[in-house]
Design an enzyme around this catalytic site. Structure first.
Site, PDB file in Angstrom:
ATOM      1  N   SER A  54       0.912  -1.330  -0.033  1.00 36.79           N
ATOM      2  CA  SER A  54      -0.023  -0.044  -0.228  1.00 36.79           C
ATOM      3  C   SER A  54       0.799   1.278  -0.049  1.00 36.79           C
ATOM      4  O   SER A  54       2.067   1.306   0.411  1.00 36.79           O
ATOM      5  CB  SER A  54      -0.840  -0.129   1.281  1.00 36.79           C
ATOM      6  OG  SER A  54      -0.328   0.476   2.426  1.00 36.79           O
ATOM      7  N   ASP A  55       0.373   2.330  -0.507  1.00 35.87           N
ATOM      8  CA  ASP A  55       1.060   3.542  -0.193  1.00 35.87           C
ATOM      9  C   ASP A  55       0.980   3.882   1.250  1.00 35.87           C
ATOM     10  O   ASP A  55       0.075   3.359   2.177  1.00 35.87           O
ATOM     11  CB  ASP A  55       0.319   4.563  -1.192  1.00 35.87           C
ATOM     12  CG  ASP A  55       1.524   5.801  -1.312  1.00 35.87           C
ATOM     13  OD1 ASP A  55       1.408   6.507  -2.463  1.00 35.87           O
ATOM     14  OD2 ASP A  55       2.334   6.052  -0.377  1.00 35.87           O
ATOM     15  N   TRP A  56       1.619   4.971   1.716  1.00 32.18           N
ATOM     16  CA  TRP A  56       1.769   5.420   3.088  1.00 32.18           C
ATOM     17  C   TRP A  56       0.425   5.518   3.392  1.00 32.18           C
ATOM     18  O   TRP A  56      -0.250   6.399   3.273  1.00 32.18           O
ATOM     19  CB  TRP A  56       2.470   6.718   3.261  1.00 32.18           C
ATOM     20  CG  TRP A  56       2.758   6.950   4.626  1.00 32.18           C
ATOM     21  CD1 TRP A  56       1.720   7.433   5.559  1.00 32.18           C
ATOM     22  CD2 TRP A  56       4.136   7.069   5.454  1.00 32.18           C
ATOM     23  NE1 TRP A  56       2.544   7.752   6.852  1.00 32.18           N
ATOM     24  CE2 TRP A  56       3.837   7.279   6.596  1.00 32.18           C
ATOM     25  CE3 TRP A  56       5.399   6.459   4.927  1.00 32.18           C
ATOM     26  CZ2 TRP A  56       4.878   7.706   7.611  1.00 32.18           C
ATOM     27  CZ3 TRP A  56       6.434   6.718   6.080  1.00 32.18           C
ATOM     28  CH2 TRP A  56       6.116   7.191   7.346  1.00 32.18           C
ATOM     29  N   GLY A  57      -0.127   4.868   4.412  1.00 32.72           N
ATOM     30  CA  GLY A  57      -1.448   5.161   5.007  1.00 32.72           C
ATOM     31  C   GLY A  57      -2.651   4.804   4.272  1.00 32.72           C
ATOM     32  O   GLY A  57      -3.815   4.848   4.798  1.00 32.72           O
ATOM     33  N   ALA A  58      -2.495   4.173   3.173  1.00 38.94           N
ATOM     34  CA  ALA A  58      -3.449   4.013   2.161  1.00 38.94           C
ATOM     35  C   ALA A  58      -4.696   3.001   2.780  1.00 38.94           C
ATOM     36  O   ALA A  58      -5.820   3.311   2.259  1.00 38.94           O
ATOM     37  CB  ALA A  58      -2.962   3.835   0.767  1.00 38.94           C
TER      38      ALA A  58
END
Ligand code: GLC
Length: 716
Positions: free
Chosen positions: A264-268
């Site tokens: 995932s992207d950061w925090g996605a």
């Protein structure tokens, strides 16, 4: 480790240890410098025990640190499963290359591959295993600050670059070649098309456009062997990519045959809650696992809920097992079970980083990224010209651009320093731009009066482009345009150099300058490259890989537009009911593929080997290119084709191929292209990709404004 051994290891893992592998923490969770991480630990539902079960960490750098952490981690992990070390090495590690939009202007995939290989050599010596690069999002909207990280608006060019980056990072034997990194294609998918150009916003792409223009570069990166893909923050079909099962399972995994690790992207994953598709982190965890997201970067959904979810649902346990096996296989492919420290080496690190060889490539890349936009007999400068240097970027070290966190600005010469180095100390006079605003003062400044040329360094600061830097106004800061107006009054030659991370609206700038150089954020050797261009040491060869609009009102504007039912070319200025504006031309200020040289090139004798082609053969197109100027130069010969009639509307033209040639003054060369049926395929209404029999128009020239002068037919 053989698959059987992997399987044996896997079979020993508890559910908690399996879930641990799916969690990625940032460096500060493991850093001794971080004072108190109680807050972050709680936010991530972390405990000391769980911390030493996570599968990967991002942002740890330096051989000593990565070796120390890996050692400690392996001792504390019950099964000694090694950590993965990941980070953003986007356009260089310590040696910083031009931003990707600048690299995109080189039209030199081999050079891009070389820059990626150098980045990998520098980063792997520090113990890094994976880079969150290449970013291959296609872009058509310069309001979006992350156009800086893309290589532009064209799928064909972006495919070449995607492959070049992946091959440069990964090499041919990731396990044995410890100077390589695993690549991560991002951001899947369609992140470059946010509504309003506003970062993280929803994306409205019809499926046909999405498949035809946005997916190809991701596909190319995957076919080049990229080991990871990163999810995008945006929605696709109104479902956030990170929880979008159809996008990730049907399209990415099945259709595009990606079988690596999806991170995932950061925090996605956690953002599925504010997106409004998950009640809470528990539902977010379930959606993401069902979509096939293997690693959660810095949000707490998996950490908080996955154990409980999996214990309650056999299907989810099966999905978790697949995920964990993907991660273990990646660690195996990197050789970490045999050598958890991989390329980390405090000695190699010293010589690998910022070496003169690396800087030489950075200089070459910077020189080839520069685009000469205007030259009204202004450039190249000669050594005898009296030059005054002014403008807010004249003595700025801020030439590295976003995502250059390991670059050292203090080791990045300013334009002033590079001028001094080239001309001799204090040969060029420097005037503070604020002086020039003191009205009458400006006419009293002797240096200005005596100068032949005013060189003015303008642009954005590096905080004005990159992630979370969307702008509704893409002009230069007002004060900079006012400065140009003041300078224009002096009746001197004015040459502007622009440092920026996105196409700007330069409509007010163009009439105020005699020379205009687009320098992007040119990296560690950028200033030297610019001086080499200004004084003719090199002949500029950069060509835009993204359109520069006349105004923000034209956006999205790109060269491969649809013709529409009422093309503006169809009528004259008096014709009202056509697809055009009342207050602007449709054409851009500077088109895709454009860039000036100090010499000129002539294209003649375009010939086709035949005018009919079938799927069983091909057409040879050849053109004679001659350097009709006085200096040697590099020309990027561009082949554009238009499919006249399709099942869906087809662009007015598309780049199909390009070749870069170097010609001496007066030299000419025949350049050949092969066109085969597979290049004429496109996404049909039912999403199948195939060609149609019919007429095609073709042109070969210097940029995307060329006429398509020849035609041929594809016959079934
Ligand atoms: C950022 C970016 C992504 C980057 C990641 C890790 O938010 O969207 O491109 O790789 O976080 O830094």
């Amino acid at each position: 480790m053989l698959t059987t051994e992997l399987r044996e290891l896997f079979n020993q893992m508890t559910i908690e240890e399996k879930v641990g592998q799916t969690i990625q923490l940032s460096a500060d969770f493991f850093s001794e410098e971080t004072e108190d991480i109680t807050g972050p630990m709680n936010e991530m539902a972390m405990t000391e025990e769980k911390k030493f079960q996570v599968g990967s960490v991002l942002g740890v750098t330096g051989a000593e640190k990565t070796i120390k952490l890996q050692k400690e981690y392996m001792e504390k992990h019950r099964l000694s499963i090694p950590l993965l070390f990941m980070a953003d090495i986007i356009h260089g590690d310590h040696t910083i290359f031009p931003i990707p939009l600048g690299l995109g202007a080189t039209w030199d995939p081999e050079l891009i591959k070389e820059t990626a290989s150098i980045s990998a050599k520098e980063a792997s010596a520090q113990g890094l295993h994976i880079t969150f690069s290449p970013m291959v999002d296609l872009v058509r909207d310069p309001r979006w600050g992350r156009v800086l990280e893309s290589t532009g608006e064209d799928k064909t060019l972006n495919k070449h670059y995607a492959r070049a980056f992946v091959e440069g990072y990964q090499g041919t034997d990731l396990k044995e070649d410890l100077t390589k990194l695993a690549a991560c294609v991002k951001h899947f998918a369609g992140y470059g098309a946010p509504r309003g150009g506003r970062d993280y916003n929803s994306v409205d792409l019809n499926e046909n456009t999405f498949r035809e223009h946005y997916l190809p570069a991701y596909q190319e990166g995957i076919e080049a062997g990229a080991k990871l893909v990163m999810t995008a923050f945006n929605t696709i079909d109104n479902i956030p990519a990170t929880g979008n099962k159809r996008l990730m399972r049907e399209i990415l995994r099945k259709e595009m045959k990606f079988n690596g690790v999806l991170i995932s992207d950061w925090g996605a994953i956690g953002e599925l809650v504010p997106h409004g598709v998950a009640q809470d982190n528990k539902q977010a965890a379930e959606l993401a696992l069902e979509a096939g997201v293997d690693i959660e970067m810095m949000s707490a959904a998996y950490s908080e809920h996955l154990v409980e979810l999996v214990k309650a649902d056999k299907n989810l346990e099966t999905l978790l097992d697949e995920t964990v096996m993907n991660i273990l296989v990646l660690k195996e492919e990197l050789g970490l079970f045999d050598n958890p420290y991989r390329g980390a080496d405090t000695e190699t690190e010293k010589t690998a980083i910022f070496s003169s060889e690396n800087k030489a490539v950075a200089l070459k890349a910077a020189e080839k990224s520069l685009v000469l936009l205007e030259n009204k007999k202004a450039l190249p400068l000669n050594q005898s010209e009296k030059v005054v240097l002014t403008g807010p970027m004249k003595d700025s070290h801020d030439l590295l651009g976003a995502w250059s966190w390991k670059g050292d600005k203090t080791k990045t010469p300013t334009l002033k320093e590079a001028m001094d180095h080239h001309l001799g100390k204090n040969t060029v006079k420097v005037i503070d731009e604020t002086e020039i605003f003191n009205g009458a003062q400006s006419f009293l400044i002797a240096e200005l009066q005596e100068a032949d040329t005013v060189l003015v360094a303008l642009g954005e600061t590096s905080e004005m482009s990159g992630e979370a830097t969307s702008r509704t106004n893409i002009q230069l800061p007002k004060i900079q345009i006012e400065l140009l107006k003041e300078l224009r009054k002096l009746n001197k030659k004015v040459v502007a150099v622009l440092f920026n991370g996105r196409p700007l609206d330069l409509s007010e700038v163009t009439p105020l300058v005699d020379g205009l150089v687009e320098a992007w954020f040119p990296g560690s050797k950028g200033a030297e490259a610019i001086v080499n261009l200004l004084y003719g040491v090199i002949n500029p060869s950069g060509r835009l890989s993204m359109t520069f609009p006349r105004s923000v009102g034209q956006i999205p504007i790109f060269y491969n537009q649809d013709n529409t039912g009422r093309p503006s070319e169809q009528g004259g200025p008096a014709d009202k009911y056509l697809s055009k504006y009342l207050d602007s031309e449709n054409t851009p200020l500077y088109p895709f593929g454009y860039g000036l040289s100090y010499t000129t090139f002539e294209y003649t004798n375009l010939r086709l080997s035949k005018t009919e082609v079938t799927s069983a053969d091909s057409i040879e197109a050849s053109v004679t290119v001659r350097n009709t100027g006085l200096s040697e130069g590099i020309e990027t010969v561009q082949l554009y084709i238009r499919d006249k009639v399709g099942e869906v509307v087809r662009p007015v033209k598309e780049l199909h191929d390009f070749k870069q040639i170097r010609l001496k003054a007066g030299e000419s060369r025949i350049v050949n292209f092969t066109i085969s049926e597979d290049q004429l395929r496109y996404t049909h209404a039912d999403h199948t990709v195939k060609s149609d029999a019919g007429e095609f128009l073709l042109g070969i020239g210097a940029d995307s404004t060329i006429e398509l002068t020849h035609s041929f037919n594809l016959i079934n």
